[in-house]
Design an enzyme around this catalytic site. Structure first.
Site, PDB file in Angstrom:
ATOM      1  N   SER A 128       0.837  -1.200   0.000  1.00  0.00           N
ATOM      2  CA  SER A 128       0.000   0.000   0.000  1.00  0.00           C
ATOM      3  C   SER A 128       0.869   1.246   0.000  1.00  0.00           C
ATOM      4  O   SER A 128       1.978   1.242   0.548  1.00  0.00           O
ATOM      5  CB  SER A 128      -0.867  -0.022   1.264  1.00  0.00           C
ATOM      6  OG  SER A 128      -1.430   1.248   1.488  1.00  0.00           O
ATOM      7  N   TYR A 153      -2.062  -0.954  11.006  1.00  0.00           N
ATOM      8  CA  TYR A 153      -2.285  -1.454   9.643  1.00  0.00           C
ATOM      9  C   TYR A 153      -1.109  -1.085   8.739  1.00  0.00           C
ATOM     10  O   TYR A 153      -0.550  -1.928   8.045  1.00  0.00           O
ATOM     11  CB  TYR A 153      -3.601  -0.888   9.075  1.00  0.00           C
ATOM     12  CG  TYR A 153      -3.667  -0.962   7.572  1.00  0.00           C
ATOM     13  CD1 TYR A 153      -3.943  -2.172   6.936  1.00  0.00           C
ATOM     14  CD2 TYR A 153      -3.390   0.159   6.773  1.00  0.00           C
ATOM     15  CE1 TYR A 153      -3.953  -2.248   5.546  1.00  0.00           C
ATOM     16  CE2 TYR A 153      -3.410   0.087   5.395  1.00  0.00           C
ATOM     17  CZ  TYR A 153      -3.690  -1.113   4.796  1.00  0.00           C
ATOM     18  OH  TYR A 153      -3.692  -1.202   3.423  1.00  0.00           O
ATOM     19  N   LYS A 157       2.064  -3.435   6.699  1.00  0.00           N
ATOM     20  CA  LYS A 157       2.472  -3.415   5.283  1.00  0.00           C
ATOM     21  C   LYS A 157       3.977  -3.183   5.180  1.00  0.00           C
ATOM     22  O   LYS A 157       4.665  -3.826   4.387  1.00  0.00           O
ATOM     23  CB  LYS A 157       1.702  -2.330   4.504  1.00  0.00           C
ATOM     24  CG  LYS A 157       0.215  -2.616   4.353  1.00  0.00           C
ATOM     25  CD  LYS A 157      -0.034  -3.851   3.488  1.00  0.00           C
ATOM     26  CE  LYS A 157      -1.491  -4.270   3.480  1.00  0.00           C
ATOM     27  NZ  LYS A 157      -1.755  -5.575   2.864  1.00  0.00           N
TER      28      LYS A 157
HETATM   29  C1  UD1 Z   1      -6.542   4.242   3.758  1.00  0.00           C
HETATM   30  C2  UD1 Z   1      -5.092   3.962   3.966  1.00  0.00           C
HETATM   31  C3  UD1 Z   1      -4.588   3.068   2.866  1.00  0.00           C
HETATM   32  C4  UD1 Z   1      -5.382   1.807   2.849  1.00  0.00           C
HETATM   33  C5  UD1 Z   1      -6.835   2.143   2.630  1.00  0.00           C
HETATM   34  C6  UD1 Z   1      -7.607   0.849   2.706  1.00  0.00           C
HETATM   35  C7  UD1 Z   1      -3.663   5.589   5.035  1.00  0.00           C
HETATM   36  C8  UD1 Z   1      -3.043   6.936   4.918  1.00  0.00           C
HETATM   37  N1  UD1 Z   1      -4.362   5.198   3.984  1.00  0.00           N
HETATM   38  O1  UD1 Z   1      -6.591   5.069   2.613  1.00  0.00           O
HETATM   39  O2  UD1 Z   1      -3.256   2.732   3.076  1.00  0.00           O
HETATM   40  O3  UD1 Z   1      -4.915   0.963   1.861  1.00  0.00           O
HETATM   41  O4  UD1 Z   1      -7.267   3.062   3.641  1.00  0.00           O
HETATM   42  O5  UD1 Z   1      -8.675   0.885   3.504  1.00  0.00           O
HETATM   43  O6  UD1 Z   1      -3.530   4.899   5.986  1.00  0.00           O
HETATM   44  N2  UD1 Z   1     -13.160  10.447   3.375  1.00  0.00           N
HETATM   45  C9  UD1 Z   1     -14.177  11.343   3.653  1.00  0.00           C
HETATM   46  N3  UD1 Z   1     -15.360  10.863   4.126  1.00  0.00           N
HETATM   47  C10 UD1 Z   1     -15.565   9.519   4.337  1.00  0.00           C
HETATM   48  C11 UD1 Z   1     -14.518   8.618   4.030  1.00  0.00           C
HETATM   49  C12 UD1 Z   1     -13.319   9.126   3.571  1.00  0.00           C
HETATM   50  O7  UD1 Z   1     -14.028  12.571   3.479  1.00  0.00           O
HETATM   51  O8  UD1 Z   1     -16.645   9.146   4.799  1.00  0.00           O
HETATM   52  C13 UD1 Z   1     -11.892  10.985   2.851  1.00  0.00           C
HETATM   53  C14 UD1 Z   1     -10.709  10.684   3.746  1.00  0.00           C
HETATM   54  O9  UD1 Z   1     -10.561  11.686   4.717  1.00  0.00           O
HETATM   55  C15 UD1 Z   1      -9.571  10.660   2.741  1.00  0.00           C
HETATM   56  C16 UD1 Z   1     -10.225  10.165   1.445  1.00  0.00           C
HETATM   57  O10 UD1 Z   1     -11.623  10.350   1.622  1.00  0.00           O
HETATM   58  O11 UD1 Z   1      -9.088  11.951   2.537  1.00  0.00           O
HETATM   59  C17 UD1 Z   1      -9.954   8.700   1.166  1.00  0.00           C
HETATM   60  O12 UD1 Z   1     -10.243   7.958   2.340  1.00  0.00           O
HETATM   61  P1  UD1 Z   1     -10.250   6.373   2.369  1.00  0.00           P
HETATM   62  O13 UD1 Z   1     -11.109   5.851   1.274  1.00  0.00           O
HETATM   63  O14 UD1 Z   1     -10.565   5.944   3.757  1.00  0.00           O
HETATM   64  O15 UD1 Z   1      -8.760   5.962   1.976  1.00  0.00           O
HETATM   65  P2  UD1 Z   1      -7.367   6.442   2.593  1.00  0.00           P
HETATM   66  O16 UD1 Z   1      -7.520   6.949   3.968  1.00  0.00           O
HETATM   67  O17 UD1 Z   1      -6.732   7.314   1.581  1.00  0.00           O
END
Ligand code: UD1
Length: 341
Positions: A128, A153, A157
């Site tokens: 990841s 987590y 990795k």
């Molecule tokens: C995270 C992990 C990544 C992992 C992935 C799998 C980190 C930095 N990243 O990715 O390594 O492989 O999860 O689960 O640890 N968001 C919202 N509202 C929501 C959900 C998400 O605004 O309800 C935003 C988050 O703040 C983020 C973006 O959407 O900025 C992506 O979030 P998400 O899909 O959870 O993925 P990551 O956090 O990037």
């Protein structure tokens, strides 16, 4: 036949494993799925079979169970392994670190032991971009250093990549490729396989599609005061089918790679903000989405996207599908599982 390899897919009934199974079968590989179904469902295997028109051999059990692995490896004569089996919730890993170390690291060590015992020498590993933490430079390439992991987590990795590195040093015939995924999204265009979040999704796109389907009331965008064009976080969202295809290419090239231990970024190279994704979802699907901006989420990286040049140059891999494809396919999958017309 060029692609007559028999490949074990640990976690092959999961989100990325199932899409990879489809691509491998379609390229003539012989695929065996191993999954404990703790975070997936049998319908994913049915989906693989319906898309490919082929029966899939599937073993149910844990990849941390050495005896079980011995049984599977002694029955099947594997040429290679793709190791997907792992838990992936950042939040859960903070609450239950031991569960993550035991499952994610334990499955890697058990698997490598079985591979050594049964002389299986090729492994592709689901890593990841979390290994980079908040990178100093973006786009981030593979030479960027590991930052202190933000969560257990993320630490698993990093540890698994380190374990591979050490085993490659010690075990001459072994070869490995770690694929560092950015943000996999979307679903198979057939809508027969896709992501199956457990409980309330923590990832963005499943939350978006569940909100559009009326299962969640409102999407909260976590923060709009980041240093990005619209203030929301920036990510590199990659269609899961493009991601799956990279595994096929890695498997085809693993024997010929110069380094016995290789790593590749898998992303589009394009940074998209959370608010932009939300707007593009609404535009592409025509479905209104109830959302609001809320506070930042702890542990979020501000912006990250890939430099995917290495995978292009060495594996010949390039993404083919757009973010619109991803969002449309994710929505079609959500509708299919909810019975929405
Ligand atoms: C995270 C992990 C990544 C992992 C992935 C799998 C980190 C930095 N990243 O990715 O390594 O492989 O999860 O689960 O640890 N968001 C919202 N509202 C929501 C959900 C998400 O605004 O309800 C935003 C988050 O703040 C983020 C973006 O959407 O900025 C992506 O979030 P998400 O899909 O959870 O993925 P990551 O956090 O990037």
């Amino acid at each position: 036949m060029a692609n007559s390899k028999k490949v074990l897919l640990t976690g092959g009934a999961g989100y990325i494993g199932s899409h990879t199974a489809v691509e491998l079968i379609q390229q003539g590989f012989d695929v065996v799925v191993l999954d404990d179904f703790s975070r997936s469902e049998k319908r994913m295997v049915d989906g693989i079979e319906r898309i490919t028109g082929r029966k899939v051999v599937c073993y149910q059990g844990s990849c941390t169970d050495e005896k079980f692995l011995d049984t599977v490896f002694s029955k099947e004569n594997f040429d290679s392994v793709i190791h997907f089996a792992a838990y992936k919730s950042v939040n859960e890993s903070v609450q239950q670190p031991l569960l993550y170390y035991q499952n994610n690291v334990g499955s890697m060590t058990a698997l490598l032991k079985a591979m050594e015992k049964f002389h299986v020498n090729e492994i592709i590993f689901s890593s990841s971009c979390t290994v980079y933490g908040e990178p100093d430079r973006i786009p981030v390439d593979e030479s960027a250093p590991f930052k202190k992991a933000e969560s257990p987590y993320g630490a698993t990795k990093q540890m698994c990549e380190r374990i591979l590195e050490d085993c490659i040093q010690a075990n001459q015939p072994l070869r490995s490729v770690s694929l560092r995924y950015f943000n996999p999204v979307g679903a198979h265009p057939s809508a027969l396989i896709g992501e199956l979040p457990i409980g309330t999704p923590s990832n963005l796109v499943p939350y978006v599609t569940q909100t559009a389907a009326g299962i969640r009331q409102k999407l909260t965008v976590f923060g709009n005061d980041y240093n990005t064009p619209d203030g929301s976080c920036m990510r590199d969202f990659i269609h899961v089918v493009d991601l799956a295809k990279a595994h096929v290419m890695a498997l085809q090239k693993v024997v010929a790679l110069e380094n016995r231990n290789e790593v590749f970024n898998l992303g589009t190279g394009i940074g998209v903000t959370v608010l932009d994704l939300v707007k593009r979802f609404i535009k592409t699907t025509g479905i209104p989405l109830n959302y609001e901006v809320g506070p930042r989420r702890a542990g979020d990286v501000e912006k990250i996207y890939a430099d995917p040049a290495k995978a292009a140059n060495i594996l010949g891999w390039r993404t083919q599908l757009s973010l619109e494809d991803s969002l449309l396919h994710a929505w079609q999958w959500e509708k299919q599982i909810r019975g929405i017309k």
